[in-house]
Design a protein around this motif. Structure first.
Motif, PDB file in Angstrom:
ATOM      1  N   MET A 115       0.665  -1.002   0.009  1.00  0.00           N
ATOM      2  CA  MET A 115       0.227   0.098   0.628  1.00  0.00           C
ATOM      3  C   MET A 115       0.887   1.517   0.572  1.00  0.00           C
ATOM      4  SD  MET A 115      -2.876  -0.080  -0.571  1.00  0.00           S
ATOM      5  CE  MET A 115      -4.307  -1.078   0.196  1.00  0.00           C
ATOM      6  N   SER A 116       2.060   1.321   0.054  1.00  0.00           N
ATOM      7  CA  SER A 116       2.937   1.996   0.428  1.00  0.00           C
ATOM      8  C   SER A 116       3.098   2.905  -1.687  1.00  0.00           C
ATOM      9  CB  SER A 116       4.011   1.931   0.594  1.00  0.00           C
ATOM     10  OG  SER A 116       5.207   0.915  -0.244  1.00  0.00           O
ATOM     11  N   LEU A 117       3.605   3.552  -2.043  1.00  0.00           N
ATOM     12  CA  LEU A 117       3.243   4.448  -3.044  1.00  0.00           C
ATOM     13  C   LEU A 117       4.220   3.409  -4.653  1.00  0.00           C
ATOM     14  CD1 LEU A 117       3.556   8.143  -2.706  1.00  0.00           C
ATOM     15  CD2 LEU A 117       1.952   6.834  -3.676  1.00  0.00           C
ATOM     16  N   ARG A 118       4.727   2.771  -3.743  1.00  0.00           N
ATOM     17  CA  ARG A 118       6.273   2.034  -5.187  1.00  0.00           C
ATOM     18  C   ARG A 118       4.942   1.137  -5.248  1.00  0.00           C
ATOM     19  NH1 ARG A 118      10.100  -1.574  -3.339  1.00  0.00           N
ATOM     20  NH2 ARG A 118       9.804  -1.599  -0.884  1.00  0.00           N
ATOM     21  N   GLY A 119       4.241   0.080  -4.461  1.00  0.00           N
ATOM     22  CA  GLY A 119       3.346  -0.727  -4.263  1.00  0.00           C
ATOM     23  C   GLY A 119       2.826  -0.683  -5.757  1.00  0.00           C
ATOM     24  N   SER A 120       2.006  -1.870  -5.757  1.00  0.00           N
ATOM     25  CA  SER A 120       0.980  -2.011  -7.405  1.00  0.00           C
ATOM     26  C   SER A 120      -0.397  -1.969  -7.555  1.00  0.00           C
ATOM     27  CB  SER A 120       1.797  -3.579  -7.967  1.00  0.00           C
ATOM     28  OG  SER A 120       0.822  -4.314  -7.113  1.00  0.00           O
ATOM     29  N   TYR A 121      -0.878  -1.668  -6.581  1.00  0.00           N
ATOM     30  CA  TYR A 121      -2.232  -1.382  -6.372  1.00  0.00           C
ATOM     31  C   TYR A 121      -2.930   0.088  -7.023  1.00  0.00           C
ATOM     32  CZ  TYR A 121      -2.438   2.495  -3.557  1.00  0.00           C
ATOM     33  OH  TYR A 121      -1.998   3.773  -2.674  1.00  0.00           O
ATOM     34  N   ILE A 122      -1.932   0.910  -7.066  1.00  0.00           N
ATOM     35  CA  ILE A 122      -2.070   1.886  -7.899  1.00  0.00           C
ATOM     36  C   ILE A 122      -2.291   1.352  -9.394  1.00  0.00           C
ATOM     37  CG2 ILE A 122      -1.091   4.165  -8.739  1.00  0.00           C
ATOM     38  CD1 ILE A 122      -0.632   4.780  -5.611  1.00  0.00           C
ATOM     39  N   LEU A 123      -0.973   0.647  -9.786  1.00  0.00           N
ATOM     40  CA  LEU A 123      -1.453   0.164 -10.877  1.00  0.00           C
ATOM     41  C   LEU A 123      -1.854  -0.474 -11.501  1.00  0.00           C
ATOM     42  CD1 LEU A 123       2.486  -0.442 -11.712  1.00  0.00           C
ATOM     43  CD2 LEU A 123       1.531   1.571 -13.237  1.00  0.00           C
ATOM     44  N   SER A 124      -2.554  -1.990 -10.863  1.00  0.00           N
ATOM     45  CA  SER A 124      -3.814  -2.319 -11.523  1.00  0.00           C
ATOM     46  C   SER A 124      -5.078  -1.408 -11.110  1.00  0.00           C
ATOM     47  CB  SER A 124      -3.529  -3.453 -10.464  1.00  0.00           C
ATOM     48  OG  SER A 124      -3.498  -3.227  -9.005  1.00  0.00           O
ATOM     49  N   LEU A 125      -5.052   0.064 -10.023  1.00  0.00           N
ATOM     50  CA  LEU A 125      -5.792   0.481 -10.541  1.00  0.00           C
ATOM     51  C   LEU A 125      -6.222   1.124 -11.932  1.00  0.00           C
ATOM     52  CD1 LEU A 125      -8.265   0.554  -7.870  1.00  0.00           C
ATOM     53  CD2 LEU A 125      -7.300   2.682  -7.525  1.00  0.00           C
ATOM     54  N   ALA A 126      -5.714   2.053 -11.794  1.00  0.00           N
ATOM     55  CA  ALA A 126      -4.946   2.342 -12.999  1.00  0.00           C
ATOM     56  C   ALA A 126      -5.454   1.408 -14.451  1.00  0.00           C
ATOM     57  CB  ALA A 126      -3.877   3.277 -13.491  1.00  0.00           C
ATOM     58  N   PHE A 127      -4.677   0.044 -14.192  1.00  0.00           N
ATOM     59  CA  PHE A 127      -4.978  -0.914 -15.312  1.00  0.00           C
ATOM     60  C   PHE A 127      -6.457  -1.201 -15.514  1.00  0.00           C
ATOM     61  CE2 PHE A 127      -4.989  -4.906 -17.590  1.00  0.00           C
ATOM     62  CZ  PHE A 127      -4.125  -4.507 -18.873  1.00  0.00           C
ATOM     63  N   PHE A 128      -7.108  -1.023 -14.123  1.00  0.00           N
ATOM     64  CA  PHE A 128      -8.380  -1.652 -14.066  1.00  0.00           C
ATOM     65  C   PHE A 128      -9.219  -0.541 -15.094  1.00  0.00           C
ATOM     66  CE2 PHE A 128     -12.787  -2.017 -11.725  1.00  0.00           C
ATOM     67  CZ  PHE A 128     -13.090  -3.050 -12.102  1.00  0.00           C
ATOM     68  N   SER A 129      -8.715   1.021 -14.791  1.00  0.00           N
ATOM     69  CA  SER A 129     -10.009   1.828 -15.619  1.00  0.00           C
ATOM     70  C   SER A 129      -9.477   1.713 -16.465  1.00  0.00           C
ATOM     71  CB  SER A 129      -9.460   3.141 -14.562  1.00  0.00           C
ATOM     72  OG  SER A 129      -9.578   2.502 -12.878  1.00  0.00           O
ATOM     73  N   ILE A 130      -8.282   1.977 -17.352  1.00  0.00           N
ATOM     74  CA  ILE A 130      -8.171   1.700 -19.105  1.00  0.00           C
ATOM     75  C   ILE A 130      -8.990   0.993 -19.339  1.00  0.00           C
ATOM     76  CG2 ILE A 130      -6.493   1.102 -20.235  1.00  0.00           C
ATOM     77  CD1 ILE A 130      -4.519   2.853 -18.060  1.00  0.00           C
ATOM     78  N   THR A 131      -8.733  -0.558 -18.959  1.00  0.00           N
ATOM     79  CA  THR A 131      -9.640  -1.332 -19.261  1.00  0.00           C
ATOM     80  C   THR A 131     -11.379  -0.723 -19.433  1.00  0.00           C
ATOM     81  OG1 THR A 131      -9.371  -2.971 -17.760  1.00  0.00           O
ATOM     82  CG2 THR A 131      -8.351  -3.571 -19.491  1.00  0.00           C
ATOM     83  N   LEU A 132     -11.419  -0.767 -18.522  1.00  0.00           N
ATOM     84  CA  LEU A 132     -12.574  -0.517 -18.562  1.00  0.00           C
ATOM     85  C   LEU A 132     -13.589   0.940 -19.631  1.00  0.00           C
ATOM     86  CD1 LEU A 132     -14.739  -1.682 -15.071  1.00  0.00           C
ATOM     87  CD2 LEU A 132     -14.877  -2.895 -17.770  1.00  0.00           C
ATOM     88  N   ILE A 133     -12.624   1.949 -19.610  1.00  0.00           N
ATOM     89  CA  ILE A 133     -12.907   2.518 -20.340  1.00  0.00           C
ATOM     90  C   ILE A 133     -12.456   2.223 -21.517  1.00  0.00           C
ATOM     91  CG2 ILE A 133     -11.714   4.841 -21.236  1.00  0.00           C
ATOM     92  CD1 ILE A 133     -10.961   5.658 -18.180  1.00  0.00           C
ATOM     93  N   LEU A 134     -11.117   1.404 -22.176  1.00  0.00           N
ATOM     94  CA  LEU A 134     -11.342   1.105 -23.440  1.00  0.00           C
ATOM     95  C   LEU A 134     -12.566   0.423 -24.780  1.00  0.00           C
ATOM     96  CD1 LEU A 134      -7.507   0.715 -23.514  1.00  0.00           C
ATOM     97  CD2 LEU A 134      -8.795   2.002 -25.057  1.00  0.00           C
ATOM     98  N   LEU A 135     -12.850  -0.711 -23.720  1.00  0.00           N
ATOM     99  CA  LEU A 135     -14.053  -1.589 -23.785  1.00  0.00           C
ATOM    100  C   LEU A 135     -14.839  -0.754 -24.466  1.00  0.00           C
ATOM    101  CD1 LEU A 135     -13.782  -4.276 -21.609  1.00  0.00           C
ATOM    102  CD2 LEU A 135     -12.895  -4.723 -23.571  1.00  0.00           C
ATOM    103  N   PRO A 136     -16.079  -0.021 -23.946  1.00  0.00           N
ATOM    104  CA  PRO A 136     -16.883   0.494 -23.947  1.00  0.00           C
ATOM    105  C   PRO A 136     -16.928   1.827 -25.675  1.00  0.00           C
ATOM    106  CG  PRO A 136     -16.592   1.030 -22.412  1.00  0.00           C
ATOM    107  CD  PRO A 136     -15.322   0.197 -22.198  1.00  0.00           C
ATOM    108  N   ILE A 137     -15.615   2.048 -25.250  1.00  0.00           N
ATOM    109  CA  ILE A 137     -15.293   3.345 -26.703  1.00  0.00           C
ATOM    110  C   ILE A 137     -15.329   2.104 -27.496  1.00  0.00           C
ATOM    111  CG2 ILE A 137     -13.357   4.315 -27.835  1.00  0.00           C
ATOM    112  CD1 ILE A 137     -12.905   5.336 -24.955  1.00  0.00           C
ATOM    113  N   GLY A 138     -14.114   0.398 -27.769  1.00  0.00           N
ATOM    114  CA  GLY A 138     -14.673  -0.157 -28.616  1.00  0.00           C
ATOM    115  C   GLY A 138     -15.650  -1.023 -28.861  1.00  0.00           C
ATOM    116  N   ILE A 139     -16.068  -1.241 -28.096  1.00  0.00           N
ATOM    117  CA  ILE A 139     -17.724  -1.685 -29.003  1.00  0.00           C
ATOM    118  C   ILE A 139     -18.605  -1.482 -29.177  1.00  0.00           C
ATOM    119  CG2 ILE A 139     -19.485  -2.953 -27.961  1.00  0.00           C
ATOM    120  CD1 ILE A 139     -17.246  -4.111 -25.873  1.00  0.00           C
ATOM    121  N   GLY A 140     -18.320   0.322 -29.020  1.00  0.00           N
ATOM    122  CA  GLY A 140     -19.207   1.457 -29.325  1.00  0.00           C
ATOM    123  C   GLY A 140     -20.250   1.402 -28.157  1.00  0.00           C
ATOM    124  N   PRO A 141     -21.082   3.368 -28.213  1.00  0.00           N
ATOM    125  CA  PRO A 141     -22.039   3.582 -27.401  1.00  0.00           C
ATOM    126  C   PRO A 141     -23.664   3.072 -27.333  1.00  0.00           C
ATOM    127  CG  PRO A 141     -21.467   5.540 -28.755  1.00  0.00           C
ATOM    128  CD  PRO A 141     -21.369   3.745 -29.356  1.00  0.00           C
TER     129      PRO A 141
END
Lengths: 241, 224
Positions: B16-42
């Motif tokens: 949970m410290s800053l160099r931990g991976s949780y921020i990265l996985s949070l960011a990755f999760f958000s990115i995929t959930l933003i990319l998928l609807p854009i790819g599929i269409g609104p």
């Protein structure tokens, strides 16, 4: 376990003379089986001539599962007893099994197009066989990416044993999920629900596949053994400078 | 028992410290959930029908990304050697590491799921159910993935190999996790939902019991 065939050299000396005969028998059986399946088997009253795809598809599917079981069993022997022979056999069998799985998937897809009207459905049986294919691919890639032979063999053996969990899923997928793929008709309890004229070509083709598997297995076993020898030799050269 | 608690707190704090991976996985999760609807269409109807699947696929992808670092650092900086000399067995260590991976990587995802589920058009009444299914299902991802993480420990290209060997084992979780919620989307199949949730919790429980033993065997083999 005390057995003289545990020594890879002894085993190789024993199987090497048999290998060409296995290949020869396989080709003969294949020719006979294809002749039977094309000219001496009845046309299905529903499927017409497309039923002949079965004579390649079903034996390939049996082989894909059989070879995986063989691979995992010899991996288990490798872990328990630490025999090089077992590891090499497992590693040699994997690409052959992957090929049979690919044949099964492709022929099944070609059979599905005229019968179900689609090349692919996410049916339980189809999905689990695809997963089996990916287990094979993962095993092959994984086992080849180690520099240290002894470590790589142990870890890839563990991986193949973990993958064994998929086999019962494949076997029972047609019974538990009632989907598009037809249930088993040969290994049923009681009499098989398939006509004898269809069963005989099927079994001939299966035997032919078994023999070609053994033939290729011996060749690839030799290859794996030579690979190891080369590796050991390289290490010696590096050490002496 | 006190050692386990200390170890768990230490692992969670470190991740949970800053160099931990949780921020990265949070960011990755958000990115995929933003990319998928854009790819599929609104299209709202299509999106709301497939949104449980989208969320679950993103979770599985995120876990594949974060599993690489589960044992890697500890193995190479010698922490694992010190654990090995201590009083804890590898079974306990594998259990604690997987548990802390679940706490630090999947619980943050649960926090942002309400926000992101709005963006993929998940029907509002299903929000509680999908959070429940994530909470029940994701421990299996951590515990099964720990086996793959231990297997690829001594490899150089480990971060490309791990997804290949681990993803077939994630399929049951994905199928039953998204299937449970999808059965609620289409019509009121409460029975189907319950049955799939039972299977999902069975998968999680079984993997929590079995996987630490296999992982510890693999970790031991790393020291041969």
């Amino acid at each position: 376990m005390k057995n003289k065939f545990v020594n890879p050299g002894t085993l190789l000396n024993f199987v090497k003379p048999i290998s060409p005969w296995l290949g020869f028998t396989s080709v003969m059986l294949l020719a006979f089986g294809l002749w039977l399946s094309f000219y001496h088997s009845p046309i299905d009253y529903q499927q017409g001539n497309a039923v002949r795809i079965m004579y390649v598809h079903v034996p390939a599917a049996w082989m894909s599962m059989m070879i995986y079981t063989f691979m995992a069993m010899s991996s288990l022997f490798g872990i328990v007893y630490g025999h090089i022979t077992a590891y090499c056999l497992a590693k040699a069998a994997a690409p052959i099994g992957a090929t049979f799985t690919a044949i099964c998937l492709v022929s099944g897809s070609a059979w599905g197009k005229p019968m179900w009207g689609t090349w692919w459905v996410w049916d339980a049986r189809l999905t689990s066989v695809l997963v089996l294919f990916f287990f094979y691919v993962g095993y092959i890639v994984f086992s080849n990416s180690f520099n240290d032979f002894s470590k790589g063999e142990k870890f890839s053996s563990i991986l193949s044993i973990i993958g064994l969990i998929n086999l019962p899923i494949i076997k029972f997928s047609v019974d538990y999920w009632n989907t598009l793929h037809q249930p088993a008709s040969i290994s049923k309890i009681g009499a098989p629900s398939i006509h004898t004229d269809m069963l005989i070509p099927l079994l001939v083709m299966f035997l032919s596949f078994v023999f070609i598997f053994l033939h290729l297995l011996i060749i690839r076993f030799q290859l794996e053994l030579n690979n190891r020898r080369l590796n050991i030799r390289n290490m010696k050269v590096h050490r002496t400078g | 028992m006190i050692f386990l608690k200390v170890l768990l707190i230490k692992e969670v704090k470190r991740s949970m410290s800053l160099r931990g991976s949780y921020i990265l996985s949070l960011a990755f999760f958000s990115i995929t959930l933003i990319l998928l609807p854009i790819g599929i269409g609104p299209d709202k109807n299509i999106l709301s029908n497939i949104s449980p699947g989208l969320i679950w696929v993103s979770i599985v992808l995120t876990s594949l990304l974060s599993l690489n670092s589960l044992f890697h650092e500890d193995f190479y900086d010698g922490t694992l050697d010190i654990y090995r000399m201590g009083s804890l067995s590898f079974v306990e260590i594998a259990f604690i590491k997987s548990l802390s991976h679940w706490i630090t990587n999947f619980l943050p995802l649960v926090m942002v799921t309400p926000l992101l589920s709005l963006m993929v058009g998940l029907p509002n009444n299903l929000l509680l159910y999908i959070i429940l299914s994530i909470l029940i299902g994701t421990p299996s991802l951590s515990f099964i993935g720990s086996m793959g993480s231990a297997l690829t420990l001594s490899l150089r290209h480990h971060n490309l190999l791990l997804p290949l060997i681990v993803f077939p084992l994630f399929l049951p979780t994905l199928i039953f996790g998204s299937g449970a919620i999808s059965s609620l989307v289409f019509s009121g199949f409460e029975e189907v939902f319950l049955r799939q949730m039972y299977i999902l919790s069975g998968i999680s429980g079984l993997s929590m019991v079995i996987c630490p033993f296999i992982t510890s065997f693999i970790l031991d083999s790393n020291y041969d």
